[in-house]
Scaffold this motif. Structure first.
Motif, PDB file in Angstrom:
ATOM      1  N   LEU A   1      -7.404  18.960   5.509  1.00 37.52           N
ATOM      2  CA  LEU A   1      -8.025  17.697   5.714  1.00 37.52           C
ATOM      3  C   LEU A   1      -7.359  16.708   4.913  1.00 37.52           C
ATOM      4  O   LEU A   1      -7.957  16.068   4.263  1.00 37.52           O
ATOM      5  N   ASN A   2      -5.917  16.770   5.166  1.00 37.71           N
ATOM      6  CA  ASN A   2      -5.260  15.829   4.153  1.00 37.71           C
ATOM      7  C   ASN A   2      -4.818  14.496   4.786  1.00 37.71           C
ATOM      8  O   ASN A   2      -3.519  14.172   4.777  1.00 37.71           O
ATOM      9  N   THR A   3      -5.891  13.810   5.177  1.00 32.00           N
ATOM     10  CA  THR A   3      -5.619  12.561   5.360  1.00 32.00           C
ATOM     11  C   THR A   3      -6.559  11.656   4.628  1.00 32.00           C
ATOM     12  O   THR A   3      -7.572  12.035   4.110  1.00 32.00           O
ATOM     13  N   LEU A   4      -6.273  10.148   4.751  1.00 27.37           N
ATOM     14  CA  LEU A   4      -7.243   9.456   4.003  1.00 27.37           C
ATOM     15  C   LEU A   4      -8.360   9.192   4.971  1.00 27.37           C
ATOM     16  O   LEU A   4      -8.212   9.029   6.141  1.00 27.37           O
ATOM     17  N   ILE A   5      -9.721   8.891   4.233  1.00 24.32           N
ATOM     18  CA  ILE A   5     -10.629   8.874   5.042  1.00 24.32           C
ATOM     19  C   ILE A   5     -11.533   7.554   4.981  1.00 24.32           C
ATOM     20  O   ILE A   5     -11.444   7.048   3.920  1.00 24.32           O
ATOM     21  N   PHE A   6     -11.819   6.906   6.239  1.00 23.07           N
ATOM     22  CA  PHE A   6     -12.260   5.647   6.360  1.00 23.07           C
ATOM     23  C   PHE A   6     -13.776   5.636   5.927  1.00 23.07           C
ATOM     24  O   PHE A   6     -14.543   6.727   6.386  1.00 23.07           O
TER      25      PHE A   6
ATOM     26  N   SER B   1      -1.223   2.142  -4.467  1.00 27.27           N
ATOM     27  CA  SER B   1      -0.638   3.661  -4.399  1.00 27.27           C
ATOM     28  C   SER B   1      -1.806   4.890  -4.652  1.00 27.27           C
ATOM     29  O   SER B   1      -1.481   6.072  -4.255  1.00 27.27           O
ATOM     30  N   LEU B   2      -2.923   4.569  -5.106  1.00 27.42           N
ATOM     31  CA  LEU B   2      -4.135   5.526  -5.400  1.00 27.42           C
ATOM     32  C   LEU B   2      -4.643   5.644  -4.299  1.00 27.42           C
ATOM     33  O   LEU B   2      -5.574   6.491  -4.314  1.00 27.42           O
ATOM     34  N   ASN B   3      -4.483   5.094  -3.183  1.00 28.97           N
ATOM     35  CA  ASN B   3      -4.972   5.272  -1.909  1.00 28.97           C
ATOM     36  C   ASN B   3      -6.477   5.515  -1.750  1.00 28.97           C
ATOM     37  O   ASN B   3      -6.952   6.319  -1.125  1.00 28.97           O
ATOM     38  N   CYS B   4      -7.021   4.099  -2.212  1.00 29.71           N
ATOM     39  CA  CYS B   4      -8.377   4.088  -2.227  1.00 29.71           C
ATOM     40  C   CYS B   4      -8.757   3.661  -0.976  1.00 29.71           C
ATOM     41  O   CYS B   4      -8.420   2.263  -0.490  1.00 29.71           O
ATOM     42  N   SER B   5      -9.474   4.325   0.111  1.00 22.63           N
ATOM     43  CA  SER B   5      -9.777   3.948   1.570  1.00 22.63           C
ATOM     44  C   SER B   5     -11.292   4.164   1.693  1.00 22.63           C
ATOM     45  O   SER B   5     -11.698   3.824   2.865  1.00 22.63           O
ATOM     46  N   ASN B   6     -12.145   4.550   0.721  1.00 25.95           N
ATOM     47  CA  ASN B   6     -13.706   4.699   1.095  1.00 25.95           C
ATOM     48  C   ASN B   6     -14.284   4.463  -0.239  1.00 25.95           C
ATOM     49  O   ASN B   6     -13.897   4.436  -1.432  1.00 25.95           O
ATOM     50  N   GLU B   7     -15.819   4.278  -0.104  1.00 22.97           N
ATOM     51  CA  GLU B   7     -16.317   4.049  -1.304  1.00 22.97           C
ATOM     52  C   GLU B   7     -16.434   5.149  -2.107  1.00 22.97           C
ATOM     53  O   GLU B   7     -16.851   4.896  -3.500  1.00 22.97           O
ATOM     54  N   LEU B   8     -16.459   6.378  -1.743  1.00 20.50           N
ATOM     55  CA  LEU B   8     -16.474   7.463  -2.759  1.00 20.50           C
ATOM     56  C   LEU B   8     -15.122   7.691  -3.612  1.00 20.50           C
ATOM     57  O   LEU B   8     -15.123   7.781  -4.717  1.00 20.50           O
TER      58      LEU B   8
ATOM     59  N   SER C   1      -6.353   0.693  -0.207  1.00 18.67           N
ATOM     60  CA  SER C   1      -5.148   1.404   0.294  1.00 18.67           C
ATOM     61  C   SER C   1      -4.530   0.319   1.635  1.00 18.67           C
ATOM     62  O   SER C   1      -5.379  -0.305   2.280  1.00 18.67           O
ATOM     63  N   TYR C   2      -3.377   0.403   1.863  1.00 21.56           N
ATOM     64  CA  TYR C   2      -2.647  -0.225   2.586  1.00 21.56           C
ATOM     65  C   TYR C   2      -2.990   0.247   4.353  1.00 21.56           C
ATOM     66  O   TYR C   2      -2.442  -0.414   5.095  1.00 21.56           O
ATOM     67  N   ASP C   3      -3.542   1.342   4.279  1.00 24.77           N
ATOM     68  CA  ASP C   3      -3.710   1.990   5.540  1.00 24.77           C
ATOM     69  C   ASP C   3      -5.188   1.412   6.244  1.00 24.77           C
ATOM     70  O   ASP C   3      -5.321   1.661   7.295  1.00 24.77           O
TER      71      ASP C   3
ATOM     72  N   GLY D   1       0.354  -7.539   9.863  1.00 23.83           N
ATOM     73  CA  GLY D   1       0.409  -6.204   9.568  1.00 23.83           C
ATOM     74  C   GLY D   1      -0.796  -5.375   9.556  1.00 23.83           C
ATOM     75  O   GLY D   1      -1.566  -5.527  10.451  1.00 23.83           O
ATOM     76  N   THR D   2      -1.150  -4.785   8.558  1.00 23.76           N
ATOM     77  CA  THR D   2      -2.346  -3.649   8.419  1.00 23.76           C
ATOM     78  C   THR D   2      -3.566  -4.206   8.456  1.00 23.76           C
ATOM     79  O   THR D   2      -4.358  -3.266   8.623  1.00 23.76           O
TER      80      THR D   2
END
Length: 853
Positions: free
Chosen positions: A82-87, A662-669, A685-687, A841-842
């Motif tokens: 389950l190794n992706t970022l989660i939105f 770079s700490l890849n924050c993509s959701n509220e948790l 996150s830039y994603d 861009g993103t």
């Protein structure tokens, strides 16, 4: 081929830790290949997504219970990726998915997303969480922070050397997993934004487009460097660490991982088989040294050339020879001559009829001559057996080869061996049982009492069976231990084998063979049920996510939302900083290659009454904590932390800390956890695209966030140093002469775009997208939702003209924050000023056209 050695437990008395052998699985054939060739565990993804190999076949979620029964019945563990970022909008679906995994008996999940790690533990505290290598936990200090999430194991970055792993092992109790074979990413996993930057295909979402495998030209100080046949400047050789297994076992590494969820079952069988042998050899106290024909066999399954990767330290020239990026197999030899429809080759490896080969004609890899060998001649005689020395003449089917393209001296590569492929397939064919689970028997046979058999499979609770009748006294054949071992050991059609047997026999009992046969069948049935049993687990089936979300604080007060927007500007040189301070910037960040200049930067900023934040490197490895101590001495107002170790260190120092992209924050948790760790603000996150960013903004207090709205995307962030590899006679930072201090370097892609390359204080390279990206059009929506902190990131300034562009850029964004111009006006005007154009861009649904992929 390496001998099969598939026992679950070794009888060796070696003091070395027996590391787990972890194999990849992209389909059911790969699972069988892994099991029958000695894997202790497999990892795989499901079709729900959320795994970092979206291009793999993956498995249907409905198959999961049966897959886990198959694995567990053979004593093999199953880990799900389950190794992706989660939105934010995906959290509810992921919650349901995790429940399915826990109920199916999955042994662990591999996770990149910090918030998802929290969610998994909230749903099922008993389900093990392994930190994916994409979490970029490159030091014991980083691991210490992540361990607070309940993570049981860390998959270390591939960029660590054995000595660095030793330092980590000595400083943490965390289980450590290490890659030992397969493709190497040139960028740090979890830190590669190339696919996202150039085409909206995020590697952090399982959609890597492998831009590292493409050819690039090298520019030094604006001039093209002639690199000859070295065009694949970012394409590493494959990792092959079989000879280092004894050292890794000695270090206490708990799991040795083979890369390859996109590879064939034959690859899985081949590589797993060899590493099974390597581990067994190491545990027996012997050096691991495969003969050339075994190395050749591994190379034929897949190889870009074998190397120890970073495990033996940095050797940039060895790691990236740069002459190829595709699978080439085994170097067969060089062309001697072409004559009468035959190609003569000076052999460096074996060749026989039916093998596939390719000729290096000095052209693109997808435009080479090659085919299957029809006949092999030596000294005028047609050979039926393989030959590996001397000169061999090869013939091909009529019209298969354009002989005019083949020149003497060219390399010849062996790409396929059908005989090897067939041998490998036989190892996991239907009905084949190579791997067996050892069983220990304890038998009690008392005359006049029922026969009692207690059997224990490795890692499972014991089972018991008993005869229905008491044992009679023997007239002739008294039961003995030898008879018990023979009869109970008849397990050939089962996945079990007898290991130890203890027998307590009193009197002269007799047992009919039919009774022993019946009891043996009962033992197998019960052992199988025990092996397949799903563990009992505490599972919160409905409310884990809602309970976590309920702990989020309310958003800012109206007074906070009415505060004036703040524009922060990141500079990458003192010249840039001077230019930015001239236009009354009151909050600046500095990210310099030479951190000795930070002191001067702080003085300049404070003289201009501006606050200044110092950026940490993105990676912190063992022995590099001194960089943090150096940064803390300069009197800065805060720190931009790019890794968990830096976040923890500077929070403990009492400095304000912004947690960077770079700490890849993509959701509220994830955002909440970073806030709880002491982050003053968090850069998303830039994603995240426009909608996903606005979802995150709506889910958290907006005072937590600082959005980057103008930047050159940092695409590749690499331990590999192109400066050293291509511009220096040295091999690493100790002998390279530091050409990065004196030269400006760029890589030119196939579209003719020159992307700047930089080196940081740790000699790690970053390749930046030459085309800046602007999120100007989303700024009004961010302002409306209460976001008040925005950042503009500059890349370089080499002329007075660029200083004027910087001033214009900042003025446009200030006017945007005041509502005086539209987002479209901002990026269109900057496009004219910069001449190279600005992409959205993103943070825009319609992505910039793919530049090089």
């Amino acid at each position: 081929m390496a001998p099969t050695a598939q026992k679950v437990a070794s009888s060796t008395t070696s003091a070395l830790l027996r590391p787990e052998l972890l194999a990849p699985a992209g389909d059911r054939d790969c699972i069988r290949a892994a099991i029958e060739n000695g894997a202790d565990a497999v990892y795989f993804g499901l079709d729900r997504g959320f795994n970092a190999r979206a291009r793999a076949k993956n498995f249907a979620t409905e198959e999961l219970p049966e897959i886990m029964r198959q694995l567990h019945s053979r004593g093999v563990k199953g880990y799900v990726t389950l190794n992706t970022l989660i939105f934010p909008s995906e959290l509810a679906e992921v919650e349901r998915h995790v429940i399915e995994l826990a109920e199916a008996g999955v042994d662990a999940v591999l996770v990149q997303d910090l918030g998802l790690a929290r969610l998994v533990k909230a749903i099922c505290p008993d389900l093990a969480v392994h930190a994916s290598t994409q979490m970029t936990l490159s030091s014991s200090e980083c691991i210490d922070v992540a361990q607070e999430l309940g993570i049981e194991r860390v998959v270390l970055p591939r960029e660590l050397a054995l000595d660095e792993i030793r330092l980590i092992r000595a400083a943490t109790t965390m289980q450590l997993e290490v890659f030992v074979h397969g493709a190497l990413c040139v960028a740090y996993s979890g830190q590669c934004l190339t696919s996202e930057s150039l085409g909206g295909r995020s590697a952090n979402r399982g959609q890597c487009a492998q831009a590292c495998r493409l050819p690039y030209d090298l520019l030094c100080d604006g001039k093209l460097v002639e690199t000859g046949d070295q065009k694949y400047l970012l394409s590493p050789q494959d990792l092959a660490a079989y000879e280092l297994i004894p050292e890794l076992a000695e270090l206490g590494v708990c799991s040795l991982k083979i890369e390859g969820r996109l590879k064939t079952p034959e690859y899985v069988a081949n590589i797993t088989r060899h590493y099974r042998q390597a581990i067994d050899e190491a545990l027996a106290g012997r050096a691991v040294k495969f003969p050339p024909e075994e190395v050749e066999a591994m190379e034929l399954s897949f190889s870009r050339g074998f190397s120890p990767g970073w495990l033996k330290g940095c050797d940039h020239k060895m790691l990236v020879p740069a002459i190829s990026s595709d699978k080439r197999g085994v170097l067969l030899g060089t062309v001697e001559y072409v004559r009468n429809g035959r190609v003569a080759v000076q052999l460096a490896a074996s060749i026989k009829r039916g093998d596939g080969i390719v000729f290096d004609c000095g052209r693109a890899e997808d435009d080479q001559q090659g085919g299957r060998v029809y006949e092999v001649y030596q000294r005028g005689r047609s050979l039926t057996e393989p030959v590996n020395i001397g000169v061999a003449e090869l013939t091909f089917a009529h019209g298969a080869i354009n002989f005019e393209e083949i020149q003497p001296g060219g390399e010849v590569w062996k790409t396929d061996d059908p005989e090897l492929t067939n041998r490998l397939r036989k190892t996991f064919a239907a009905g084949v049982i190579n791997r067996r689970v050892p069983v220990d028997f304890a038998v009690t046979a008392h005359e006049g009492q029922p026969l009692l058999i207690r059997a224990t499979a490795e890692g499972r609770a014991p089972i018991e069976v008993a005869s229905s009748q008491p044992l009679e006294a023997a007239r002739q054949h008294v039961l003995d231990e030898a008879m018990l071992r023979t009869q109970l050991g008849r397990l050939g059609s089962t996945p079990f084998e007898i290991r130890n047997l203890q027998a307590e026999i009193t009197g002269r009992p007799m047992v009919p063979l039919s009774v022993l046969g019946k009891l043996r069948h009962e033992v197998v049935k019960k052992l199988t049920a025990t092996m397949e049993q799903v563990p009992e687990r505490r599972i919160i089936r409905a409310s884990a996510l809602s309970e976590l979300r309920a702990t989020l604080p309310v958003d800012a007060t109206p007074a906070e939302n009415d505060a004036a927007p703040q524009l922060h500007v990141l500079c990458r040189s003192l010249a840039q900083l001077n230019a930015v301070l001239k236009c009354a910037a009151n909050s600046v960040y500095v990210d310099f290659a030479d951190i000795r200049e930070y002191r001067a930067a702080v003085e300049l900023a404070h003289e201009a009454s501006a606050k200044i934040w110092l950026a940490t490197p993105r990676i912190q490895k063992p022995g590099e904590a001194g960089i943090f101590r150096a940064l803390s001495k300069h009197g800065a107002d805060g720190v931009l932390a790019r890794n968990l170790a830096g976040l923890r260190y500077f929070v403990q120092q009492g400095l304000p800390v912004v947690a960077d992209f770079s700490l890849n924050c993509s959701n509220e948790l994830t955002a909440q956890w970073l806030d709880q760790q002491g982050a003053t603000r968090i850069s998303p996150s830039y994603d995240l695209n426009r909608e996903q960013l606005l979802e995150l903004v709506a889910a958290v207090p907006t005072k937590w966030l600082e959005c980057v709205i103008h930047q050159h995307m940092p695409m590749f962030h690499m331990e590999h140093c192109v400066f050293c590899a291509m511009l220096s006679p040295g091999t690493n930072k100790n002998n390279c002469g530091r050409p990065c201090d004196n030269h400006q370097v760029a890589l030119r892609d196939r579209m003719g775009i020159d992307h700047p390359l930089t080196a940081d204080v740790g000699c790690r390279n970053t390749l930046f997208n030459a085309v800046p990206q602007s999120a100007a059009e989303v700024v009004p929506a961010l302002l409306a939702q209460g976001v008040r902190h925005f950042r503009v990131e500059l890349l370089e300034m080499a002329s007075r003209q660029e200083e004027q562009q910087i001033l214009q850029t900042l003025e446009l964004y200030r006017r945007l924050l005041r509502g005086e111009v539209t987002g479209r006006e901002v990026w269109s005007k900057l496009s004219a000023a910069n001449r190279v154009g600005v992409t959205r861009g993103t943070l825009e649904e319609r992505r910039h056209p793919l530049a090089i992929i």
